[in-house]
Enzyme design. Sequence first.
Site, PDB file in Angstrom:
ATOM      1  N   SER A 137      39.634  50.969  46.932  1.00 50.58           N
ATOM      2  CA  SER A 137      39.518  49.533  46.680  1.00 50.58           C
ATOM      3  C   SER A 137      40.561  49.121  45.660  1.00 50.58           C
ATOM      4  CB  SER A 137      38.123  49.206  46.150  1.00 50.58           C
ATOM      5  OG  SER A 137      38.061  47.881  45.636  1.00 50.58           O
ATOM      6  N   TYR A 150      29.919  50.622  42.517  1.00 53.45           N
ATOM      7  CA  TYR A 150      30.839  50.666  43.654  1.00 53.45           C
ATOM      8  C   TYR A 150      32.224  51.096  43.167  1.00 53.45           C
ATOM      9  CZ  TYR A 150      33.788  48.964  47.470  1.00 53.45           C
ATOM     10  OH  TYR A 150      34.715  48.865  48.480  1.00 53.45           O
TER      11      TYR A 150
END
Length: 273
Positions: A137, A150
Amino acid sequence: MTTGRVWFITGASRGLGRAFAEAALGAGDRVVGAARDVDPLADLAEKYPDALVRLPLDVADRAAVREGVDRAAAAFGRLDVVVNNAGGLLLGMVEEATEEQIRAHLDVNLFGAIWVAQAVVPYLRAQGSGHILQVTSMGAGGGFPSVGLYAAGKAALDSVSQALAMEVEPFGVKVTIVQPGGYDTGLFTVGTTTTEARPEYEPLRAKLAEMWGDDAGPDPRTAAPVVMELVDLPDPPLRLIVGGASYDIVQQMDQARTAEYQAWEHLSRKAPG
């Protein structure tokens, strides 16, 4: 463009995984698409009956991953591009997350990718080639309220992947850490586990909701051409940010971190080592 490659893609039934599968098949490559639910790939299987193999797989199950990779390698006789894309989102403040939620989240987002890497490396090493794409990410470089766990999983995968890249390079195997921005992948809907909200964080949640707005992000298919170009490179980068806006944000975060280090350099240098 080189065609005829064999792809193994986890999380292939939706979002970026689906977009990469479509692009690879459209380029004349063959794909083993793995997901817990492969029914959404039925239309692609009908369109490319000889080029797509659907593989039901839960990447959190290490034994199942090894068996699945064996089946994937046998399907077309080799593996050329491995995309570790399967993942979900644990949304909530660190204090709110239960042990069960945290472990289940990391079982998929971190350990699942490690299990896949462990299973595919022997095949890639034996053939002396291959390219592993570790989808992390743009936020892998630091935490942010409500998505800290996350980001933690993605940051850990980033570090593991950097080590993996150095370990497999002598065998002709490449690793790229793909850092996409906020594409409309369904991550915040079907891919989300939400904590039980504590009232103390409601003001912060309101600020986050205002900051993020209702924009789901661009279609993940718009990221696929970048990945197709990436896998064609003879000497691909270790890391690649996918998305112009995401690139700018990551640069700003890196600059802010460097500025903070420099501001406190005098204190850092008071300790030896």
